[in-house]
Enzyme design. Structure first.
Site, PDB file in Angstrom:
ATOM      1  N   TYR A 157      23.972 -16.569  41.415  1.00 43.83           N
ATOM      2  CA  TYR A 157      23.476 -17.893  41.009  1.00 43.83           C
ATOM      3  C   TYR A 157      24.534 -18.939  41.368  1.00 43.83           C
ATOM      4  O   TYR A 157      25.533 -19.112  40.687  1.00 43.83           O
ATOM      5  CB  TYR A 157      23.158 -17.960  39.509  1.00 43.83           C
ATOM      6  CG  TYR A 157      22.063 -17.016  39.028  1.00 43.83           C
ATOM      7  CD1 TYR A 157      21.184 -16.404  39.919  1.00 43.83           C
ATOM      8  CD2 TYR A 157      21.895 -16.753  37.677  1.00 43.83           C
ATOM      9  CE1 TYR A 157      20.187 -15.543  39.471  1.00 43.83           C
ATOM     10  CE2 TYR A 157      20.892 -15.900  37.219  1.00 43.83           C
ATOM     11  CZ  TYR A 157      20.051 -15.297  38.119  1.00 43.83           C
ATOM     12  OH  TYR A 157      19.066 -14.445  37.666  1.00 43.83           O
ATOM     13  N   SER A 210      11.651 -15.017  33.825  1.00 43.81           N
ATOM     14  CA  SER A 210      10.570 -15.992  34.078  1.00 43.81           C
ATOM     15  C   SER A 210       9.464 -15.860  33.023  1.00 43.81           C
ATOM     16  O   SER A 210       8.268 -15.791  33.350  1.00 43.81           O
ATOM     17  CB  SER A 210      10.000 -15.816  35.496  1.00 43.81           C
ATOM     18  OG  SER A 210      10.999 -15.964  36.473  1.00 43.81           O
TER      19      SER A 210
HETATM   20  N1  LIG Z   1      16.627 -10.594  37.400  1.00 46.26           N
HETATM   21  C1  LIG Z   1      16.069 -11.433  38.219  1.00 46.26           C
HETATM   22  O1  LIG Z   1      15.822 -11.128  39.372  1.00 46.26           O
HETATM   23  C2  LIG Z   1      15.715 -12.817  37.731  1.00 46.26           C
HETATM   24  C3  LIG Z   1      14.800 -13.592  38.462  1.00 46.26           C
HETATM   25  C4  LIG Z   1      14.475 -14.861  37.972  1.00 46.26           C
HETATM   26  C5  LIG Z   1      15.065 -15.328  36.789  1.00 46.26           C
HETATM   27  N2  LIG Z   1      15.957 -14.538  36.132  1.00 46.26           N
HETATM   28  C6  LIG Z   1      16.578 -14.994  34.865  1.00 46.26           C
HETATM   29  O2  LIG Z   1      15.539 -15.368  33.964  1.00 46.26           O
HETATM   30  C7  LIG Z   1      15.764 -16.686  33.486  1.00 46.26           C
HETATM   31  C8  LIG Z   1      14.449 -17.373  33.209  1.00 46.26           C
HETATM   32  O3  LIG Z   1      13.583 -17.332  34.308  1.00 46.26           O
HETATM   33  P1  LIG Z   1      13.153 -18.594  35.162  1.00 46.26           P
HETATM   34  O4  LIG Z   1      14.148 -19.681  34.979  1.00 46.26           O
HETATM   35  O5  LIG Z   1      12.845 -18.106  36.547  1.00 46.26           O
HETATM   36  O6  LIG Z   1      11.736 -19.011  34.576  1.00 46.26           O
HETATM   37  P2  LIG Z   1      11.167 -19.495  33.177  1.00 46.26           P
HETATM   38  O7  LIG Z   1      12.146 -19.310  32.098  1.00 46.26           O
HETATM   39  O8  LIG Z   1       9.841 -18.887  33.076  1.00 46.26           O
HETATM   40  O9  LIG Z   1      10.929 -21.073  33.453  1.00 46.26           O
HETATM   41  C9  LIG Z   1      11.966 -21.957  33.746  1.00 46.26           C
HETATM   42  C10 LIG Z   1      11.336 -23.256  34.170  1.00 46.26           C
HETATM   43  O10 LIG Z   1      10.558 -23.776  33.093  1.00 46.26           O
HETATM   44  C11 LIG Z   1      10.963 -25.074  32.734  1.00 46.26           C
HETATM   45  N3  LIG Z   1      10.905 -25.131  31.274  1.00 46.26           N
HETATM   46  C12 LIG Z   1      11.616 -24.409  30.380  1.00 46.26           C
HETATM   47  N4  LIG Z   1      11.267 -24.683  29.116  1.00 46.26           N
HETATM   48  C13 LIG Z   1      10.302 -25.625  29.220  1.00 46.26           C
HETATM   49  C14 LIG Z   1       9.517 -26.314  28.256  1.00 46.26           C
HETATM   50  N5  LIG Z   1       9.659 -26.091  26.953  1.00 46.26           N
HETATM   51  N6  LIG Z   1       8.600 -27.237  28.707  1.00 46.26           N
HETATM   52  C15 LIG Z   1       8.438 -27.453  30.041  1.00 46.26           C
HETATM   53  N7  LIG Z   1       9.148 -26.814  30.988  1.00 46.26           N
HETATM   54  C16 LIG Z   1      10.073 -25.915  30.579  1.00 46.26           C
HETATM   55  C17 LIG Z   1      12.376 -25.218  33.274  1.00 46.26           C
HETATM   56  O11 LIG Z   1      12.633 -26.551  33.670  1.00 46.26           O
HETATM   57  P3  LIG Z   1      13.772 -27.452  32.962  1.00 46.26           P
HETATM   58  O12 LIG Z   1      15.085 -26.846  33.314  1.00 46.26           O
HETATM   59  O13 LIG Z   1      13.553 -28.765  33.599  1.00 46.26           O
HETATM   60  O14 LIG Z   1      13.469 -27.412  31.509  1.00 46.26           O
HETATM   61  C18 LIG Z   1      12.331 -24.334  34.530  1.00 46.26           C
HETATM   62  O15 LIG Z   1      11.827 -25.029  35.626  1.00 46.26           O
HETATM   63  C19 LIG Z   1      16.598 -17.337  34.601  1.00 46.26           C
HETATM   64  O16 LIG Z   1      17.334 -18.443  34.134  1.00 46.26           O
HETATM   65  C20 LIG Z   1      17.481 -16.199  35.023  1.00 46.26           C
HETATM   66  O17 LIG Z   1      18.596 -16.101  34.158  1.00 46.26           O
HETATM   67  C21 LIG Z   1      16.273 -13.294  36.585  1.00 46.26           C
END
Ligand SMILES: NC(=O)c1ccc[n+]([C@@H]2O[C@H](COP(=O)([O-])OP(=O)(O)OC[C@H]3O[C@@H](n4cnc5c(N)ncnc54)[C@H](OP(=O)(O)O)[C@@H]3O)[C@@H](O)[C@H]2O)c1
Length: 333
Positions: free
Chosen positions: A57, A208
């Site tokens: 990251y 996600s």
């Molecule tokens: N192991 C892997 O391969 C892998 C892959 C992907 C992700 N991950 C991990 O999983 C974590 C979470 O996944 P993700 O970030 O892909 O997806 P997520 O948590 O499903 O969604 C994040 C997105 O949602 C928005 N968001 C969050 N809370 C919100 C709310 N209450 N209202 C409106 N929008 C909101 C965020 O924007 P804002 O920042 O603008 O709020 C961001 O764009 C990542 O940070 C990472 O640490 C791991």
């Protein structure tokens, strides 16, 4: 904040963790460092004790950010990071087909960088980010076992690994948790993965969990996604697919109104209700959204609510792949 336990080794963490990827990578340019440090510390104040990052990251920036922000809370928080991608320069030199690198000597080298950037003496939870088809999983598990024996790592995790790989790894070194995508719009882990984890006593960390933001209801087909936002390359986020997938958000909205909650909170509460050993890690870069997301822990979905959600969701077809085809190939699911 409620806590949950991951794995047989008893890793206790807040029921919701904080995904930190978007602070430095993937969803547009890196966010302001001072603001992100304040956000991470605000999360600790609100009871979050589980933070998710990875070497890749940034690369490196996100680990550095967490190292600085969480230094005052050493011993009070669990930081998970991940290894397993080859730096671009190395990919060019050795022509490895998919940019993965989980060779034992590589893991032993990169763990030192993660320890330094995170400013810790040991890594609480060290995940293999993607299964490397060129390296037997037994060798990866054996390497992490060595790192645990040396005191550099406490717990071992896998990400997007298939059931057979999980079993083989677990036979060498106990796996504390699997981190893979799981939410109401990606339910693949229910087929084989969740039963395997339950049988083996391994925790599950859905990534996600808000469907990369879509399940919050704050996006529609008109929401612009520029080229620096990874979602602009994801089939599921093509405008016509976003339009078609709105029916899932409609379902979440219906329950949100009933429960005086938000659609995002219903999406997270649904995950928490699936198993007591599931710990979602929603990502955000905004304090108000962090607070909203943490509120999901207090949203109670009854067995009747869950049946109703199931009955409706199972009739909704999700449009568009969750990843571009090249990336999906790297998933072990
Ligand atoms: N192991 C892997 O391969 C892998 C892959 C992907 C992700 N991950 C991990 O999983 C974590 C979470 O996944 P993700 O970030 O892909 O997806 P997520 O948590 O499903 O969604 C994040 C997105 O949602 C928005 N968001 C969050 N809370 C919100 C709310 N209450 N209202 C409106 N929008 C909101 C965020 O924007 P804002 O920042 O603008 O709020 C961001 O764009 C990542 O940070 C990472 O640490 C791991």
């Amino acid at each position: 904040m409620q806590t949950r336990t991951l794995g047989a080794g008893g890793l206790a963490v807040s029921a919701l963790g904080l995904g930190c990827m978007g602070m430095s990578w993937s969803y547009g340019p890196p966010k302001d460092k001072t603001e992100m440090i304040a956000l991470l510390r605000a999360a600790v104040e609100r009871g979050v004790t589980f933070f998710d990052t990875a070497e890749v990251y940034g690369p490196y920036q996100n680990e550095e950010l967490l190292g600085e922000a969480l230094a005052p809370f050493r011993g009070q928080v669990v930081i998970a990071t991940k290894f397993g991608w080859a730096p671009a320069s190395e990919q060019e030199a050795n022509g490895r087909w998919n940019g993965l690198n989980s060779r034992p000597e590589h893991i032993k080298q990169v763990v030192e960088g993660s320890l330094k950037r995170l400013r810790v003496e040991f890594i609480d939870l060290y995940y293999q980010h993607r299964v490397d088809p060129a390296v037997p999983i037994e060798d990866v598990a054996g390497t992490v076992k060595d790192l645990i024996a040396e005191g550099k790592v406490k717990h071992f995790g896998l990400s997007e690994a298939g059931a057979e790989t999980i079993r083989r790894a677990h036979a060498v070194q106990a796996v504390t948790t699997l981190q893979s995508e799981y939410s109401l719009w990606y339910r693949e882990p229910e087929k084989e993965i969740l039963p395997t984890l339950e049988e083996l006593g391994i925790g599950f960390v859905p990534f996600s969990p808000l469907g990369k933001g879509f399940l919050t209801g704050k996006m529609d087909e008109n929401t612009p996604l520029d080229a620096t936002d990874f979602r602009s390359k994801v089939p599921r986020f093509e405008p016509e697919n976003r339009r078609a997938n709105q029916s899932l958000v409609d379902l979440l909205n219906r329950f949100a109104q009933q429960k005086q909650a938000t659609p995002g909170q219903i999406a997270l509460a649904w995950l928490l209700a699936q198993k007591p050993w599931i710990v979602p890690i929603p990502g955000t870069t905004k304090l108000t959204r962090l607070e909203e997301n943490l509120g999901a822990v207090g949203v109670n979905l009854t067995p009747e609510d869950l049946s109703e959600i199931e009955a409706t969701a199972s009739n909704i077809t999700i449009h568009g792949a969750r990843y571009p085809a090249e990336m999906e190939k790297k998933s072990g699911l």
